[in-house]
Design an enzyme around this catalytic site. Sequence first.
Site, PDB file in Angstrom:
ATOM      1  N   LYS A  94      -1.348  -1.111  -4.212  1.00  0.00           N
ATOM      2  CA  LYS A  94      -2.347  -0.051  -4.138  1.00  0.00           C
ATOM      3  C   LYS A  94      -1.554   1.248  -4.237  1.00  0.00           C
ATOM      4  O   LYS A  94      -0.886   1.662  -3.302  1.00  0.00           O
ATOM      5  CB  LYS A  94      -3.128  -0.116  -2.827  1.00  0.00           C
ATOM      6  CG  LYS A  94      -4.179   0.987  -2.669  1.00  0.00           C
ATOM      7  CD  LYS A  94      -4.795   0.945  -1.284  1.00  0.00           C
ATOM      8  CE  LYS A  94      -5.939   1.926  -1.127  1.00  0.00           C
ATOM      9  NZ  LYS A  94      -5.570   3.343  -1.284  1.00  0.00           N
ATOM     10  N   TYR A 131       0.865  -1.179   0.000  1.00  0.00           N
ATOM     11  CA  TYR A 131       0.000   0.000   0.000  1.00  0.00           C
ATOM     12  C   TYR A 131       0.905   1.234   0.000  1.00  0.00           C
ATOM     13  O   TYR A 131       1.486   1.595   1.019  1.00  0.00           O
ATOM     14  CB  TYR A 131      -0.907  -0.046   1.222  1.00  0.00           C
ATOM     15  CG  TYR A 131      -1.849   1.120   1.408  1.00  0.00           C
ATOM     16  CD1 TYR A 131      -2.042   2.099   0.436  1.00  0.00           C
ATOM     17  CD2 TYR A 131      -2.593   1.225   2.584  1.00  0.00           C
ATOM     18  CE1 TYR A 131      -2.913   3.143   0.627  1.00  0.00           C
ATOM     19  CE2 TYR A 131      -3.481   2.270   2.788  1.00  0.00           C
ATOM     20  CZ  TYR A 131      -3.632   3.231   1.814  1.00  0.00           C
ATOM     21  OH  TYR A 131      -4.507   4.280   2.012  1.00  0.00           O
TER      22      TYR A 131
END
Length: 308
Positions: free
Chosen positions: A172, A142
Amino acid sequence: MTPRKNLEGLVAATVTPMTPDGQINLSVIHQYVDYLVSEQNVKNVFVNGTTGEGLSLSIQERKQLAEEWICQGKNKLDHVIIHVGALSLPESQELARHAAAIGASGIAVIAPFFFKPTNKDELIAFLQKVASEAPAVPFYYYHIPHLTGVKIRVEELLDGIKKQIPTFQGVKFSDTDLLDLAQCISKNESKQFAFLYGVDEQLLSALAIGANGAVGSTFNYLGRKTNLMLQAFAKPDLALAQKYQVLTGEFLNFVIKLGFGVAQTKAVMTFVSGIPMGPPRLPLVNASEEFIIKAKAKLDGIVWPDGD
């Protein structure tokens, strides 16, 4: 859930419903799942991330939320990705083991941001220690440097990452650095990794570069419209796709000027979905009544290309 499907398209970064006194409200998760699927045509979720106030929750609260999303999402959602990142490595590892035990479709980890990794090797070492606790679960990094302050380019991480983290499946990518994203996609010739963009107002640009999809907070309430943008892009009808992106940006530009964050996202979700999302947790404070009135009027006043 059907984790055999590739993770692509839209992934809603879920908010964490809370009671008026600030406790997590598990009782509305079933309604939340049904709303995302039926009203927004979104069947993937990212739980306990930034929008979900994950780092403001206790470990026990994060486990309870993960369990409830997976339970309520069974046979309804395609993917439930659980964010297990934490400042403490043992806590992150504990959350990873728990996510694996309850059948999460994938786990994601943010870079530690108090004592920060200063280079690629330090970051990968941390990620590897977490991923290894869930050796059968797809792992996603992330990347959100404007919040973590960890600005190690994702392009650097990709070299040899599968050898160090065999479960690594993608990123992400919540950054506006489209050059970095483009280099990542260029390196991903075999299409083995998923790159899910996380800046909703720039999604069309990321799709043009080659992003597989997106993880974002606006898909909680603009998921159906964004899916129509994805369909237009795929046709390709770029003029139509641009209209949807511009209108999404028009709304976000308006609310950002008013002051827009997690608390305001919860307020928007409450008036759009009818599901009480409750207050944020301190130090965040409730959206003002003025914000709610103006944001609702703006959203209601947008004329979308599909006529809705």
